[in-house]
Write a protein that holds these residues in place. Structure first.
Motif, short mmCIF file in Angstrom:
data_model
loop_
_atom_site.label_atom_id
_atom_site.label_comp_id
_atom_site.label_asym_id
_atom_site.label_seq_id
_atom_site.Cartn_x
_atom_site.Cartn_y
_atom_site.Cartn_z
N ALA A 238 -13.82 -0.84 -5.52
CA ALA A 238 -15.01 -0.22 -4.94
C ALA A 238 -16.08 -1.29 -4.73
N PRO A 239 -16.84 -1.21 -3.64
CA PRO A 239 -17.95 -2.15 -3.44
C PRO A 239 -18.96 -2.03 -4.59
N PHE A 240 -19.54 -3.14 -4.97
CA PHE A 240 -20.45 -3.12 -6.14
C PHE A 240 -21.68 -2.27 -5.89
N ASP A 241 -22.07 -2.10 -4.62
CA ASP A 241 -23.27 -1.33 -4.31
C ASP A 241 -22.94 0.02 -3.68
N MET A 242 -21.76 0.53 -3.96
CA MET A 242 -21.29 1.74 -3.29
C MET A 242 -22.21 2.94 -3.55
N MET A 243 -22.61 3.13 -4.80
CA MET A 243 -23.43 4.30 -5.12
C MET A 243 -24.92 4.02 -4.96
N ASP A 244 -25.30 2.77 -4.76
CA ASP A 244 -26.73 2.45 -4.61
C ASP A 244 -27.29 3.01 -3.31
N ASN A 245 -26.50 2.91 -2.24
CA ASN A 245 -26.97 3.42 -0.94
C ASN A 245 -26.07 4.57 -0.47
N TYR A 246 -25.70 5.41 -1.42
CA TYR A 246 -24.77 6.51 -1.13
C TYR A 246 -25.30 7.43 -0.03
N TRP A 247 -26.59 7.75 -0.07
CA TRP A 247 -27.15 8.74 0.86
C TRP A 247 -27.37 8.19 2.26
N THR A 248 -27.43 6.87 2.39
CA THR A 248 -27.70 6.28 3.71
C THR A 248 -26.49 5.59 4.32
N LYS A 249 -25.49 5.31 3.52
CA LYS A 249 -24.34 4.57 4.03
C LYS A 249 -23.50 5.44 4.97
N LYS A 250 -23.03 4.82 6.07
CA LYS A 250 -22.23 5.54 7.05
C LYS A 250 -20.75 5.25 6.84
N SER A 251 -19.93 6.06 7.49
CA SER A 251 -18.48 5.89 7.39
C SER A 251 -18.07 4.53 7.96
N GLU A 252 -17.12 3.88 7.27
CA GLU A 252 -16.65 2.54 7.68
C GLU A 252 -15.42 2.60 8.59
N VAL A 253 -15.07 3.78 9.06
CA VAL A 253 -13.92 3.90 9.97
C VAL A 253 -14.39 3.58 11.39
N LYS A 254 -13.69 2.67 12.05
CA LYS A 254 -14.08 2.23 13.39
C LYS A 254 -13.53 3.22 14.43
N LEU A 255 -14.39 3.57 15.38
CA LEU A 255 -14.00 4.52 16.42
C LEU A 255 -13.74 3.77 17.73
N PHE A 256 -12.52 3.92 18.24
CA PHE A 256 -12.14 3.30 19.51
C PHE A 256 -11.86 4.40 20.54
N VAL A 257 -12.18 4.10 21.77
CA VAL A 257 -11.80 4.96 22.89
C VAL A 257 -10.97 4.11 23.84
N ARG A 258 -9.67 4.42 23.89
CA ARG A 258 -8.74 3.63 24.70
C ARG A 258 -8.84 2.14 24.39
N ARG A 259 -8.82 1.84 23.07
CA ARG A 259 -8.82 0.47 22.53
C ARG A 259 -10.14 -0.25 22.66
N VAL A 260 -11.17 0.41 23.16
CA VAL A 260 -12.49 -0.22 23.24
C VAL A 260 -13.34 0.31 22.10
N LEU A 261 -13.95 -0.59 21.33
CA LEU A 261 -14.77 -0.19 20.19
C LEU A 261 -16.02 0.54 20.66
N VAL A 262 -16.18 1.76 20.19
CA VAL A 262 -17.36 2.55 20.52
C VAL A 262 -18.38 2.48 19.40
N ALA A 263 -17.92 2.56 18.14
CA ALA A 263 -18.85 2.51 17.01
C ALA A 263 -18.12 1.97 15.78
N GLU A 264 -18.77 1.01 15.11
CA GLU A 264 -18.22 0.48 13.86
C GLU A 264 -18.49 1.42 12.70
N LYS A 265 -19.66 2.03 12.73
CA LYS A 265 -20.06 2.97 11.67
C LYS A 265 -20.55 4.25 12.33
N PHE A 266 -20.06 5.37 11.80
CA PHE A 266 -20.36 6.64 12.44
C PHE A 266 -20.78 7.65 11.37
#
Length: 681
Positions: A238-266
């Motif tokens: 687990a990242p050392f600061d995982m719970m420090d910014n729990y309420w503001t941290k966004k998902s780390e799953v990258k979203l692609f549309v037809r192999r083009v990156l749309v958003a790194e954090k969603f």
């Protein structure tokens, strides 16, 4: 493109903007616009003062140049250089002063890799390199001369060979080459069987920047109302600061549309409690050139999110199930007869090795507990993943299913208690009757455990019941019920007197500012050794919850006092101290010793049960008085200054002074005697 194509496609912003894209989507047109001019073309003017597009069409023998400075005008003319391209198009950006960073090789590579790492078209960047170039070989004449020189003496030969070696040393030369930057392939497009474990690990490290291999992963294709491909990874650490910014941290799953990156954090791709999951999602059904704000409101995103959560929870369930089945096998092996020493050693090694789920639980248990608290739709699934310590688990955390398997037949509830540590909870007086009846109790040392169970309310039809609250019900025989009813009548004078005493103490006495309110004093069914215990009401905070709420930076004291609940003092009718108190109260309700004992017992019970006393001075003074009486000292005696004895050194100095004065007196007397003798002579 021909001249007409340049004018039609690049002539107006409206032609190249989002409007046409949405219109085409509404008409059911082809959404695959990658590589087509028009989509976001005018975003080039964010970094460029002028944009030039050189294009050569097969059907048109003339090469044309389109130019614009974003000043509401453009020009199209024949290229004076002639046909330099042969076929295709070239876009040239004349960068603004504040955009010169994009002239850097590193910046270009970074941008291309970030957003277009996995698209199928190759992207090249012209890079500057220094290569080693060997010295040119000598001519044939020189070779002949070298052969003649071989006939010279040895020393001359050695010197010339050294000179030749120095001449043949490689020289540096600067060259420019086209280097492809999007070399990594989109492995999620391949079948699972075709991807090796090493490829999965390398892919995980490239997208997560983690130095460790993933703990587990799932690779799947979603089909149905929406289609997308995805690979999701569970990290080992687990990242050392995982719970420090729990309420503001966004998902780390990258979203692609037809192999083009749309958003790194969603925001909406995964819920907050799963923000540690890494991976990619690639969908052909999402719009490519719509703002992220609009994309987040897209119904397709909600469907994707729901499926991703289900897949992650299924992966966790599989890890937990594999470990549980392994644990069951070990238990079966225990029951078998002892085998050879080698087999025993192997079993010990297996036990010492932690399973994948145990490792995962140690790192991310807080996330799952938060999910159990927040995610109403998946709470039942998450409850099967939870692990807790119990009074019978020997320091190991077990699942709720295993707890149910070990429950007694007549047991109707799942019992739990909370506290600062396992050692403290094991000594709690509220646990005594459960140890006597051999009932297993969940032990919750983490501050997230209790709110999690309270949100669950029940598991497989069995309600969660805190043994530190007043509503605990245990199985009793008819004889035990009759005996308890008689004891209740027998101790009514003591309980009524004690209730009155504690009400005065907490409302107008020494504990009026402590925030403790007394509901009742009654006989206890949970005590076997201790004389008294304090429990809270059914819906009030437990001792652990009160500590957590008091430690909050923005605590509301009024709300805290309301939620703290009224306290109940339970007394043990079999304890000698309580029996003696009953006798004293029956003899005289105004007995001062009985009153002091009752108040001290209540205050110590509050501390032993885990609650805090706001002002401990009253209890401390009573303890001092009791200690004084035990030592035979009057507790009301006034304080007097103690005489300090002289130090040994001072006493020796005084003795020395006395000796010196005595010697002086003797000498004076001798002198007086000698004087008259001299006078006579």
């Amino acid at each position: 493109m021909s001249k007409a194509d340049l004018i039609n496609n690049l002539g107006t912003v409206a032609k190249s903007g989002t409007t046409n894209f949405l219109e085409a989507m509404a008409e059911g047109g082809d959404a695959n616009l990658i590589g087509q001019f028009g989509v976001g073309f005018y975003s080039a003017f964010l970094v460029a003062d002028k944009v030039s597009v050189t294009s050569k069409c097969n059907d048109d023998p003339v090469q044309h140049v389109w130019e614009s400075s974003a000043d509401a005008s453009f020009t199209v003319m024949d290229d004076p250089r002639g046909n330099t391209l042969g076929r295709g198009s070239r876009v040239t950006l004349h960068l603004k002063e504040d955009a010169h960073d994009y002239l850097s090789e590193d910046k270009l590579k970074e941008s291309a890799k970030k957003y277009s790492q996995f698209i199928q078209f190759p992207i090249y960047v012209k890079v500057k390199k220094e290569v080693d170039v060997e010295a040119e070989e000598d001519d044939d004449d020189d070779d002949k001369e070298d052969e003649e020189e071989k006939k010279d003496d040895v020393e001359t030969k050695d010197e010339e060979e050294k000179e030749e070696e120095e001449e043949k040393k490689p020289k540096k030369k600067t060259v420019f080459e086209w280097e492809q930057v999007n070399t990594q392939k989109a492995i999620w497009l391949r079948a699972k069987e075709d991807v090796t474990e090493e490829e999965y690990n390398e892919f995980y490290k490239s997208i997560s920047k983690d130095y460790l291999d993933p703990l587990a992963y799932t690779h799947f294709n979603a089909e149905g109302e929406i289609e997308f491909k995805s690979i999701l990874f569970l990290p080992k650490k687990a990242p050392f600061d995982m719970m420090d910014n729990y309420w503001t941290k966004k998902s780390e799953v990258k979203l692609f549309v037809r192999r083009v990156l749309v958003a790194e954090k969603f925001d909406e791709l995964l819920p907050r409690y799963l923000n540690f999951v890494r991976g990619v999602v690639d969908s052909d059904d999402l719009p490519l050139n719509v703002s992220r704000e609009q994309l987040q409101q897209n119904k397709i995103m909600k469907v994707i999110s729901k499926k991703l959560v289900r897949k992650v929870l299924e992966l966790m369930k599989k890890l937990a199930k594999d470990e549980e089945s392994g644990g069951d096998d070990e238990e079966e092996e225990k029951d078998e007869e002892a085998k050879e020493d080698k087999d025993k050693e192997e079993k010990k090694e297996k036990k010492e090795e932690e399973g994948l789920w145990t490792k995962f639980w140690k790192e991310f248990n807080k996330n799952l507990k938060m999910g159990c608290y927040e995610d109403d739709s998946n709470r039942s699934k998450l409850s099967k993943l939870l692990r807790f310590y119990t009074t019978k688990s020997d320091g190991k955390e077990i699942s709720l299913d295993k707890y149910l398997d070990r429950m007694q037949e007549s047991q109707e509830s799942i019992y739990y208690m909370s506290g600062d540590s396992l050692e403290t909870m094991k000594k709690a007086p509220a646990l005594q009757i459960f140890e006597k009846k051999d009932l297993e109790v969940l032990m919750l040392p983490d501050h997230l455990d209790e709110p999690c169970l309270q949100k669950l309310a029940d598991y497989e039809g069995k309600k969660f019941v805190s043994i530190q609250k007043a509503d605990v019900k245990l199985d009793e025989t008819e004889e035990e019920k009759k005996r308890f009813a008689k004891l209740k009548d027998m101790y009514r004078p003591l309980t009524d007197w004690w209730k009155k005493k504690l009400t005065d103490l907490t409302e107008s006495g020494a504990m009026k500012d402590a925030g403790v309110k007394i509901e009742k004093v009654e006989l206890s069914k949970r005590l076997t050794n201790s004389p008294v215990v304090v429990v809270t009401s059914q819906f009030g905070y437990s001792a652990q919850q009160e500590k957590v709420m008091k430690s909050q930076a923005f605590q509301n004291k009024e709300q805290l006092s309301m939620m703290a609940g009224r306290k109940t003092l339970e007394i043990n009718p079999n304890h000698p101290v309580v029996v003696d108190l009953l006798a004293k109260v029956k003899a005289s309700e105004s007995d001062e010793a009985a009153g002091n004992t009752a108040e001290v017992l209540f205050q110590t019970a509050i501390i032993e049960s885990g609650y805090e006393i706001a002002d401990p001075s009253a209890l401390v003074n009573r303890v001092y008085r009791m200690m004084s009486k035990e030592l035979g000292v009057d507790p009301d005696a006034p304080l007097k200054e103690v005489e300090v004895p002289e130090d040994e050194e001072e006493a020796e100095e005084d003795d020395g002074k006395h000796d010196a004065s005595d010697d002086g007196e003797e000498e004076a007397e001798e002198e007086k005697k000698e004087k008259p003798e001299k006078d006579e002579m």
